[in-house]
Design an enzyme around this catalytic site. Structure first.
Site, PDB file in Angstrom:
ATOM      1  N   CYS A 390       0.862  -1.188   0.000  1.00  0.00           N
ATOM      2  CA  CYS A 390       0.000   0.000   0.000  1.00  0.00           C
ATOM      3  C   CYS A 390       0.898   1.237   0.000  1.00  0.00           C
ATOM      4  O   CYS A 390       1.701   1.415   0.929  1.00  0.00           O
ATOM      5  CB  CYS A 390      -0.893  -0.022   1.235  1.00  0.00           C
ATOM      6  SG  CYS A 390      -1.647   1.549   1.672  1.00  0.00           S
ATOM      7  N   CYS A 393       0.546   3.516   3.031  1.00  0.00           N
ATOM      8  CA  CYS A 393       1.134   2.864   4.205  1.00  0.00           C
ATOM      9  C   CYS A 393       2.661   2.886   4.104  1.00  0.00           C
ATOM     10  O   CYS A 393       3.354   3.064   5.106  1.00  0.00           O
ATOM     11  CB  CYS A 393       0.654   1.420   4.309  1.00  0.00           C
ATOM     12  SG  CYS A 393      -1.143   1.224   4.259  1.00  0.00           S
TER      13      CYS A 393
END
Length: 464
Positions: A390, A393
């Site tokens: 991600c 992230c």
């Protein structure tokens, strides 16, 4: 006779009420108590208590810190999100729109930040930029002045030093781009499952000084080894125990953010983000996590103390007259430096700072070996961030590990900080803009987590 019978009947009635639960029975434990009842009092390996941190952070520090982090100097972070994972090739990229990162256009970033003239006075910056350019060419050009040649060698020596705890991005790479952190907030993205679990599993299993025979609690492979894990952890030296607690605290802080900024409603008209009580309970409830949740929250407070201590020790670096938070806006830059120093002096006044002198004490040779192991393990964790599927992230993972790595660098550079010159570049100890931005934003994330814990306490107070 009638009075005595009346008294006896009344007494038996009272006993009956007690037995049936309508009298002195304890009320059922609230959700707040299950998450927070053990998160109080003194922290392990510290002389500080949770309540002192809550009061200091939530009412004296948090509001001013948030204001500082909204300024141009701290909101723009240069990062390379295209670096390949150095450990495995089968990365599953998250295709969810909430995993995406909005990159800055060139004209959105202040010119002063893009020029890299952010460290010192104009004269000193000219020398530094010349040094950095020469260093990138890989050699000391003999046509440079003697002062510049000497500076290049010192600069290179610093960059190769054993005080760096992170493998930082090459911000000169064409793949490195500016990100506006305010437009890319850390929040729940939906990134989970085997890929997310593998990241944290590799961090804990291979980088926290833990033998393979010892399994972490709640690890699917643990099969009832929880007691073995904590008896093993308590038997470690304070440095290795602290390493695990720092990583656990960082993990807990990230989970608090994801629970506090959760996508509650997603329609074609709007998205609503807010506190997800169920998500928080699943991660931190003492019963649902078999006692792990409260331990994780205490580790978050431990991480807070470590980063707070680092900021208190680096005050002299920012106090020097030559240092400026340079963006090109002189008025704003001066105001931000004043606010920065106010925050740092507030931090310095904290009465119960962590004492890092117990770290790497004892036999000098063994202490140096332990410090190097500590540094290499953390450096490896910073590299693992490039394996996160991600992108949002990955962005916040890279920033927060670099921020914590910078805090550790500061803690173990006390003598270098003490010997800094009062003006001009400091070659023995210096912080790049990347380190400064990551240091304060990482601490801002931990500070926000502590503040959010107060919000979750209130939300869970009447839930059973």
């Amino acid at each position: 006779m009638d009075h005595r019978w009346g008294f006896l009947i009344g007494f038996l009635g009272a006993v009956g009420l007690l037995g049936s639960g309508h009298g002195g029975q304890q009320p059922p434990e609230t959700a707040a108590q299950r998450c927070f009842c053990q998160v109080s009092g003194y922290l392990d390996d510290c002389t500080c208590d949770v309540e002192t941190i809550d009061k200091f952070n939530n009412y004296r520090l948090f509001p001013r810190l948030q204001k500082l982090l909204e300024s141009d100097y701290f909101r723009y972070y240069k990062v390379n999100l295209k670096r390949p994972c150095p450990f495995w090739n089968d990365i599953s990229q998250c295709g969810r729109r909430d995993c995406a990162v909005k990159l800055c256009q060139s004209d959105e970033v202040p010119d002063g930040i893009k020029s890299s003239s952010y460290k010192y006075s104009e004269e000193a910056n000219n020398l530094i930029e010349e040094c950095e350019q020469a260093e990138r060419l890989g050699a000391v050009d003999e046509s440079l002045s003697e002062e510049t040649q000497k500076a290049v060698l010192q600069w290179t020596k610093h960059d190769d030093s054993s005080d760096n705890f992170c493998e930082a991005d090459d911000i000169q790479s064409p793949d490195a781009e500016y990100v506006d952190l305010l437009l890319n907030p850390e929040r729940y993205t939906g990134y989970k499952g085997p890929d997310a679990w593998r990241i944290w599993n590799v961090i804990y299993e291979e980088n926290c000084f833990k033998p393979q025979t010892i399994k972490r609690p709640l690890n699917p492979l643990a099969s009832g080894h929880e007691n073995t894990f904590y008896s093993w952890l308590e038997g470690l030296c304070v440095e290795k125990r602290a390493f695990y607690r720092l990583i656990s605290g960082l993990h807990a802080s990230i989970n608090v953010h994801l629970s506090a900024r959760y996508l509650l409603q997603d329609t074609w008209l709007e998205k609503i983000w807010g506190h997800n009580i169920t998500e928080f309970q699943q991660r931190f409830d003492g019963i649902l996590t078999e006692g792990e949740g409260p331990r994780r929250l205490k580790n978050l407070y431990f991480l807070y103390l470590i980063e707070l201590r680092a900021l208190s020790k680096v005050v002299p670096f920012f106090e020097r007259q030559d240092f400026q938070l340079f963006t090109g806006n002189k008025v704003q830059d001066a105001e931000n430096k004043m606010l920065l120093l106010e925050i740092l002096h507030e931090i310095k006044s904290f009465p119960l700072h962590f004492d890092e002198n117990s770290f790497f004490a004892g036999d000098k040779k063994e202490a140096n070996k332990l410090k190097e192991d500590f540094r290499l393990h953390f450096r490896n964790i910073s590299r693992i961030m490039d394996c996160v599927g991600c992108l949002k992230c990955r962005l916040w993972g890279k920033l927060q590990t670099q921020g914590l790595g910078t805090a550790l660098k500061i803690l173990f550079s006390e003598k270098l900080i003490a010997n800094m010159p009062e003006s001009g570049p400091s070659y023995e100890f210096h912080l790049t803009r990347q380190e400064i931005v990551s240091l304060f934003n990482a601490f801002g994330r931990i500070s926000t987590s502590v503040k959010e814990l107060e919000n979750f306490r209130n939300l869970l107070q009447n839930i059973h």
